[in-house]
Design a protein around this motif. Structure first.
Motif, short mmCIF file in Angstrom:
data_model
loop_
_atom_site.label_atom_id
_atom_site.label_comp_id
_atom_site.label_asym_id
_atom_site.label_seq_id
_atom_site.Cartn_x
_atom_site.Cartn_y
_atom_site.Cartn_z
N PHE B 24 34.37 4.93 71.51
CA PHE B 24 33.51 5.09 70.34
C PHE B 24 32.50 3.95 70.26
CE2 PHE B 24 36.42 2.37 68.15
CZ PHE B 24 37.68 2.94 68.12
N VAL B 55 39.90 12.06 68.71
CA VAL B 55 40.20 10.72 68.20
C VAL B 55 39.35 10.35 66.99
CG1 VAL B 55 40.10 8.26 68.74
CG2 VAL B 55 41.13 9.83 70.36
N ASN B 56 38.07 10.52 67.12
CA ASN B 56 37.14 10.10 66.07
C ASN B 56 37.15 11.08 64.91
OD1 ASN B 56 35.74 7.78 66.19
ND2 ASN B 56 34.03 8.59 67.36
N PRO B 57 37.49 10.68 63.71
CA PRO B 57 37.46 11.66 62.63
C PRO B 57 36.07 11.94 62.04
CG PRO B 57 38.39 9.60 61.84
CD PRO B 57 38.05 9.41 63.28
N TYR B 58 35.14 11.00 62.17
CA TYR B 58 33.80 11.21 61.61
C TYR B 58 32.77 11.14 62.75
CZ TYR B 58 35.83 9.51 57.12
OH TYR B 58 36.57 9.29 56.01
N PHE B 59 31.54 11.54 62.45
CA PHE B 59 30.41 11.41 63.38
C PHE B 59 30.71 12.02 64.76
CE2 PHE B 59 30.28 7.53 60.66
CZ PHE B 59 29.20 7.89 59.87
N ALA B 85 39.88 18.26 60.48
CA ALA B 85 41.24 17.76 60.70
C ALA B 85 41.26 16.58 61.66
CB ALA B 85 42.10 18.88 61.25
N ASP B 86 42.18 15.64 61.39
CA ASP B 86 42.40 14.56 62.35
C ASP B 86 43.61 14.92 63.20
OD1 ASP B 86 44.07 14.36 60.17
OD2 ASP B 86 44.12 12.18 60.15
N ASP B 112 37.45 6.79 74.68
CA ASP B 112 38.51 5.96 75.23
C ASP B 112 39.69 6.70 75.86
OD1 ASP B 112 39.31 3.36 75.72
OD2 ASP B 112 38.56 2.76 73.76
N GLN B 114 42.70 7.43 74.81
CA GLN B 114 43.38 8.45 74.03
C GLN B 114 42.59 9.76 74.06
OE1 GLN B 114 42.90 5.36 73.13
NE2 GLN B 114 44.96 4.54 72.84
#
Lengths: 355, 261
Positions: B24, B55-59, B85-86, B112, B114
């Motif tokens: 990120f 992985v990233n919840p926003y953007f 959803a995360d 990354d 993950q």
């Protein structure tokens, strides 16, 4: 030090290390899990400790125990996790323990959602736990300010022996911005005289929030109250944006909501509508006198509070302005962030302009 | 007048699958969305973009759905409540699209190690020589700020993704505070990493406004000018539908001009 591009959550983690805080207890939750991810890589490099607790309830008491040693300790979480820590927070306030908590707020109540919100204002500023206590609450509006306030939070926690909370909506944790850290990283402070360090060669000290004797309990609560009066006098922080003697309206907003209002204010200025912004940075202590001073200026005809909630800070604004000017409210909640256009429309409505 | 001067090359993508990977802050979502926009406007074959960002919840690229669909791009992303959803939702359509190899499929792979685990679960669907696995490097980010860090991060990703990188994208930036110096610094870093790994530097990407100030001939690789799609709520940009349309018109004009040249 060269500027770096960092996600708010990472920058908050690095800022803690910068403040000499290397004892971190947490349980992952969106939208702040990157703090734990970052620190799990970073803390071993500086000889620090990250304990992933079995729940946020456990985090609360790990903080209590670790803070009792006089070391700088902290946690980060998001709304539902912070709720689970409220009991320990009340205990820590009662026991005069310095500790720093970060709440990267998401939509509630309950499990809610994972998008940004500001609906934990009441919980943070009015005390989500029981008893006569307050905590210092700081609200950054940028990643750089999150870094600066995080470092300040540790200093204030030590100075007043109190829990301090950094409160940011999900955006603060998730967004990327350039940041700069101080050249000099602080070394962890030396043991304090009130701390539990082993009673070799001195009288034992006791850290507790249990006072069965009502006289003793009242004394402790009065000591806390005295501390809050000093904090109210000395630790108020706020920022003004485009406030001048021609504005007709003053907006109140904090955190990233204030930045959305700034865009709205810039665009309204181009339309010839003068609007200023009052951004509280410390939510406790609240800038009560400073707000009153701005509100009573003769050019101000109307006021507007904008929040990512159905209206929480507005109750403090009402308390400050004592009915001096008409106060309106605009808010969205549940993870929906008001747009600059929505703010502009709310300003025009409050000024009785157009539809 | 050519808005970016003459002599530079746009990226040329020859494989049907392009997986864009990066931590990120690398800007990989912005790169994936812009590359998709570029391909959609310059090629007459079906283009799809899939969001593998677990992985990233926003953007995330999910945010750019309306704009992408307006350009005729198929967007493979969770819809409804799951959009937000995360949870690690890996849509079955993604595997289908990778196996089909129709037109071009751009994969926005979550940041990354993950995030690349999602790619790992799909690695058996990839056929060698039929895909690009591109690493987006931003020299201003922790964990990719020098050659040693880049090599370490990339090798960790390769292990979880169970796929080998085929190229590098230089995308050094500090969002609004990006300077030509940062681009040059990032270009040097990406060139060194590419040389050590014997991989091509597939392209350099940066905001159009910065590229306009620079002599692009100093870059010995193709260049992709970026228009920011991932905006913060207080930023104004192409996020509004009207602005999207005008930006599309402008790009089409540019593309046409380029073919005419």
């Amino acid at each position: 030090m060269a500027k770096k591009l960092m996600k708010g959550n990472e920058a908050i983690g690095e800022a803690a290390i910068c403040a000499g805080a290397t004892n971190y207890f947490a349980y992952p939750i969106t939208p702040q899990s990157e703090v734990a991810e970052y620190l799990s890589r970073r803390l071993p490099e500086v000889g620090g400790v990250f304990v992933q607790a079995e729940s946020e309830v456990a985090v609360g008491y790990m903080l209590f125990g670790a803070a009792s040693t006089g070391k700088r300790v902290f946690t980060t979480s998001s709304s539902p996790g912070i709720s689970l820590m409220q009991e320990a927070l009340s205990y820590m306030a009662g026991a005069h323990l310095p500790v720093v908590l970060v709440n990267i707020m998401r939509g509630g109540p309950g499990l809610g959602g994972i998008l940004p919100a500001q609906s934990d204002y009441f919980q943070a500023t009015k005390g989500g736990g029981h008893g006569d206590y307050h905590i210092i609450v700081l609200a950054p509006s940028s990643v750089q300010e999150a870094v600066d306030l995080m470092i300040l939070a540790f200093d204030l926690a030590d100075k007043y022996r109190t829990p301090v909370m950094l409160i940011g909506d999900g955006m603060i944790g998730q967004m990327m911005e350039s940041v700069e850290f101080p050249e000099q990283y602080q070394t962890p402070p030396s043991p304090k005289e009130w701390a539990l360090t082993g009673a070799v060669g001195r009288k034992p000290v006791v850290i507790k929030s249990l006072f069965l004797d009502p006289i003793a309990l009242e004394k402790n609560s009065l000591e806390l109250a005295k501390k809050y009066e000093i904090i109210k006098a000395d630790e108020v922080r706020y920022e003004l944006y485009k406030v001048n003697d021609k504005n007709k309206l003053l907006i109140f907003a904090y955190g990233t909501m204030a930045r959305i209002c700034q865009t709205a204010i810039d665009e309204l200025e181009e339309e010839g509508i003068g609007v200023g912004l009052f951004r509280p940075i410390s939510l406790f202590p609240f800038p009560q006198k400073e707000i009153y001073r701005e509100v009573i200026k003769p050019n101000i005809k109307a006021l507007l509070t904008v929040e990512m909630s159905v209206g929480q800070m507005i109750e403090d604004i009402e308390r400050c302005i004592v009915g001096q000017k008409p106060l309106g409210f605009y808010g969205r909640t549940g993870g929906i962030v008001p747009s600059p256009d929505e703010v502009k429309a709310a300003v025009k409505k409050q000024l009785g302009l157009g539809k | 007048m050519n808005y970016l001067g003459v002599g530079f090359k746009y990226p040329s993508i020859l494989t049907s699958i392009v997986a864009i990977v990066g931590g990120f802050g690398s800007g990989k979502t912005e790169v994936a969305v812009n590359l998709t926009r570029f391909l959609a406007l310059s090629e007459k074959i079906p283009i799809a973009i899939a969001d593998l960002d677990l992985v990233n919840p926003y953007f995330r690229s999910r945010e750019a759905i309306a704009e992408m669909e307006g350009l005729g791009v198929r967007v493979i992303a969770p819809r409804g409540g799951n959009f937000y959803a995360d949870l690690p939702i890996l849509l079955p359509e993604i595997r289908g699209a990778i196996e089909k190899r129709e037109g071009r499929l751009i994969l926005d792979v979550g940041g990354d190690v993950q995030g690349s685990r999602a790619l790992g679960t799909l690695s058996d669907a990839f056929v060698s020589d039929k895909y690009e696995l591109l690493m987006v490097l931003n020299s201003r980010r922790p964990f990719t700020s020098d050659v040693a860090d880049c090599l370490k991060t990339m090798s960790r990703i390769e292990i979880t993704a169970q796929l080998k990188f085929t190229g590098i994208i230089a995308n050094s930036h500090m969002i609004d505070e990006t300077t030509p110096e940062i681009l040059i610094e990032g270009y040097r870093l990406a060139s060194s990493v590419a040389e050590i790994l014997e991989l091509p530097l597939v392209f350099l990407s940066a905001k159009r406004e910065i590229l306009e100030k620079m002599d692009l001939l100093q870059f010995k690789c193709p260049v992709l000018p970026l228009v920011r799609s991932m905006l913060k709520p207080w930023e104004r940009g192409i996020a509004s539908p009207a602005a999207c349309r005008s930006s599309k018109d402008e790009q089409v004009r540019r593309m046409t001009k380029r073919t005419n040249d």
